[in-house]
Scaffold this motif. Structure first.
Motif, mmCIF file in Angstrom:
data_model
loop_
_atom_site.group_PDB
_atom_site.id
_atom_site.type_symbol
_atom_site.label_atom_id
_atom_site.label_comp_id
_atom_site.label_asym_id
_atom_site.label_seq_id
_atom_site.Cartn_x
_atom_site.Cartn_y
_atom_site.Cartn_z
ATOM 1 N N GLY A 253 0.815 -1.210 0.000
ATOM 2 C CA GLY A 253 0.000 0.000 0.000
ATOM 3 C C GLY A 253 0.847 1.258 0.000
ATOM 4 O O GLY A 253 0.393 2.313 0.431
ATOM 5 N N ALA A 254 2.081 1.155 -0.459
ATOM 6 C CA ALA A 254 3.008 2.278 -0.398
ATOM 7 C C ALA A 254 2.799 3.244 -1.548
ATOM 8 O O ALA A 254 2.267 2.898 -2.592
ATOM 9 C CB ALA A 254 4.442 1.763 -0.440
ATOM 10 N N GLU A 255 3.252 4.447 -1.353
ATOM 11 C CA GLU A 255 3.238 5.464 -2.393
ATOM 12 C C GLU A 255 4.626 6.090 -2.437
ATOM 13 O O GLU A 255 5.184 6.437 -1.397
ATOM 14 C CB GLU A 255 2.197 6.532 -2.081
ATOM 15 C CG GLU A 255 2.144 7.629 -3.116
ATOM 16 C CD GLU A 255 1.056 8.642 -2.807
ATOM 17 O OE1 GLU A 255 0.087 8.664 -3.564
ATOM 18 O OE2 GLU A 255 1.191 9.354 -1.816
ATOM 19 N N ILE A 256 5.179 6.171 -3.638
ATOM 20 C CA ILE A 256 6.483 6.801 -3.826
ATOM 21 C C ILE A 256 6.257 8.043 -4.673
ATOM 22 O O ILE A 256 5.651 7.966 -5.729
ATOM 23 C CB ILE A 256 7.466 5.853 -4.527
ATOM 24 C CG1 ILE A 256 7.637 4.565 -3.714
ATOM 25 C CG2 ILE A 256 8.813 6.544 -4.747
ATOM 26 C CD1 ILE A 256 8.449 3.513 -4.422
ATOM 27 N N ILE A 257 6.754 9.172 -4.209
ATOM 28 C CA ILE A 257 6.564 10.429 -4.917
ATOM 29 C C ILE A 257 7.929 10.996 -5.281
ATOM 30 O O ILE A 257 8.797 11.146 -4.422
ATOM 31 C CB ILE A 257 5.795 11.451 -4.064
ATOM 32 C CG1 ILE A 257 4.428 10.892 -3.688
ATOM 33 C CG2 ILE A 257 5.662 12.784 -4.798
ATOM 34 C CD1 ILE A 257 3.688 11.730 -2.672
ATOM 35 N N TYR A 258 8.112 11.282 -6.567
ATOM 36 C CA TYR A 258 9.332 11.914 -7.040
ATOM 37 C C TYR A 258 8.969 13.325 -7.474
ATOM 38 O O TYR A 258 8.033 13.516 -8.245
ATOM 39 C CB TYR A 258 9.919 11.164 -8.243
ATOM 40 C CG TYR A 258 10.290 9.727 -7.943
ATOM 41 C CD1 TYR A 258 11.513 9.424 -7.379
ATOM 42 C CD2 TYR A 258 9.418 8.689 -8.239
ATOM 43 C CE1 TYR A 258 11.869 8.112 -7.113
ATOM 44 C CE2 TYR A 258 9.766 7.373 -7.978
ATOM 45 C CZ TYR A 258 10.984 7.088 -7.423
ATOM 46 O OH TYR A 258 11.326 5.794 -7.157
ATOM 47 N N GLU A 259 9.695 14.307 -7.013
ATOM 48 C CA GLU A 259 9.470 15.688 -7.419
ATOM 49 C C GLU A 259 10.699 16.190 -8.154
ATOM 50 O O GLU A 259 11.826 15.997 -7.705
ATOM 51 C CB GLU A 259 9.182 16.568 -6.200
ATOM 52 C CG GLU A 259 7.869 16.216 -5.532
ATOM 53 C CD GLU A 259 7.523 17.145 -4.396
ATOM 54 O OE1 GLU A 259 8.019 18.279 -4.365
ATOM 55 O OE2 GLU A 259 6.740 16.716 -3.534
ATOM 56 N N PHE A 260 10.464 16.812 -9.314
ATOM 57 C CA PHE A 260 11.547 17.313 -10.143
ATOM 58 C C PHE A 260 11.417 18.816 -10.291
ATOM 59 O O PHE A 260 10.336 19.332 -10.536
ATOM 60 C CB PHE A 260 11.494 16.677 -11.535
ATOM 61 C CG PHE A 260 11.548 15.175 -11.506
ATOM 62 C CD1 PHE A 260 12.750 14.516 -11.320
ATOM 63 C CD2 PHE A 260 10.393 14.423 -11.654
ATOM 64 C CE1 PHE A 260 12.810 13.139 -11.292
ATOM 65 C CE2 PHE A 260 10.441 13.038 -11.632
ATOM 66 C CZ PHE A 260 11.655 12.399 -11.458
ATOM 67 N N GLU A 261 12.529 19.503 -10.157
ATOM 68 C CA GLU A 261 12.546 20.942 -10.371
ATOM 69 C C GLU A 261 13.697 21.249 -11.326
ATOM 70 O O GLU A 261 14.871 21.080 -10.981
ATOM 71 C CB GLU A 261 12.735 21.686 -9.059
ATOM 72 C CG GLU A 261 12.678 23.188 -9.216
ATOM 73 C CD GLU A 261 12.769 23.901 -7.881
ATOM 74 O OE1 GLU A 261 13.453 24.927 -7.837
ATOM 75 O OE2 GLU A 261 12.172 23.422 -6.898
ATOM 76 N N ASP A 262 13.334 21.635 -12.539
ATOM 77 C CA ASP A 262 14.309 21.997 -13.559
ATOM 78 C C ASP A 262 15.337 20.882 -13.787
ATOM 79 O O ASP A 262 16.542 21.108 -13.847
ATOM 80 C CB ASP A 262 15.006 23.304 -13.185
ATOM 81 C CG ASP A 262 15.683 23.935 -14.393
ATOM 82 O OD1 ASP A 262 15.209 23.722 -15.524
ATOM 83 O OD2 ASP A 262 16.695 24.628 -14.204
ATOM 84 N N HIS B 298 16.371 16.318 -25.774
ATOM 85 C CA HIS B 298 16.606 16.986 -24.492
ATOM 86 C C HIS B 298 15.258 17.221 -23.815
ATOM 87 O O HIS B 298 14.411 17.916 -24.350
ATOM 88 C CB HIS B 298 17.330 18.320 -24.715
ATOM 89 C CG HIS B 298 17.734 18.982 -23.444
ATOM 90 N ND1 HIS B 298 18.819 18.554 -22.705
ATOM 91 C CD2 HIS B 298 17.201 20.014 -22.759
ATOM 92 C CE1 HIS B 298 18.928 19.309 -21.636
ATOM 93 N NE2 HIS B 298 17.963 20.199 -21.647
ATOM 94 N N TRP B 299 15.057 16.588 -22.658
ATOM 95 C CA TRP B 299 13.820 16.747 -21.893
ATOM 96 C C TRP B 299 14.102 17.594 -20.671
ATOM 97 O O TRP B 299 15.123 17.446 -20.012
ATOM 98 C CB TRP B 299 13.287 15.396 -21.427
ATOM 99 C CG TRP B 299 12.806 14.487 -22.500
ATOM 100 C CD1 TRP B 299 12.800 14.706 -23.839
ATOM 101 C CD2 TRP B 299 12.263 13.182 -22.298
ATOM 102 N NE1 TRP B 299 12.301 13.620 -24.485
ATOM 103 C CE2 TRP B 299 11.952 12.670 -23.580
ATOM 104 C CE3 TRP B 299 12.014 12.407 -21.181
ATOM 105 C CZ2 TRP B 299 11.390 11.416 -23.752
ATOM 106 C CZ3 TRP B 299 11.459 11.159 -21.349
ATOM 107 C CH2 TRP B 299 11.147 10.677 -22.624
ATOM 108 N N ARG B 300 13.157 18.448 -20.341
ATOM 109 C CA ARG B 300 13.231 19.242 -19.116
ATOM 110 C C ARG B 300 11.993 18.916 -18.292
ATOM 111 O O ARG B 300 10.871 18.997 -18.792
ATOM 112 C CB ARG B 300 13.256 20.727 -19.460
ATOM 113 C CG ARG B 300 13.392 21.589 -18.244
ATOM 114 C CD ARG B 300 13.589 23.036 -18.650
ATOM 115 N NE ARG B 300 13.458 23.860 -17.474
ATOM 116 C CZ ARG B 300 12.769 24.980 -17.437
ATOM 117 N NH1 ARG B 300 12.178 25.439 -18.517
ATOM 118 N NH2 ARG B 300 12.703 25.659 -16.319
#
Length: 73
Positions: free
Chosen positions: A32-41, A58-60
């Protein structure tokens, strides 16, 4: 590490960030886990193939990627 330990109880040494992410996901899947990845620039060069002459897109990335797991009946 004991030979009598179940595989899921064994903790292997992690040496790279991708290995750490996979290991963490494997341990949390089905709980029941949740993994959250946050990307800034974040900038990523995505290859079109595996050869040395591969072109790259090239991906941003800005934002959040959320992975949710749960056990199925």
């Amino acid at each position: 590490m004991s030979e009598t330990e179940a595989p899921e109880e064994r903790i292997e040494e992690t040496t790279t960030w991708p290995d750490l992410a996979v290991s963490l996901y494997d341990r949390l899947t089905g709980r029941g886990a949740e993994i959250i990845y946050e990307f800034e620039d974040m900038h990523v060069d995505v290859p079109s193939g595996t050869g040395e002459d591969a072109e790259h897109a090239h991906w941003r990335l800005n934002g959040t990627v959320r992975v949710t797991t749960r056990e199925q009946d």
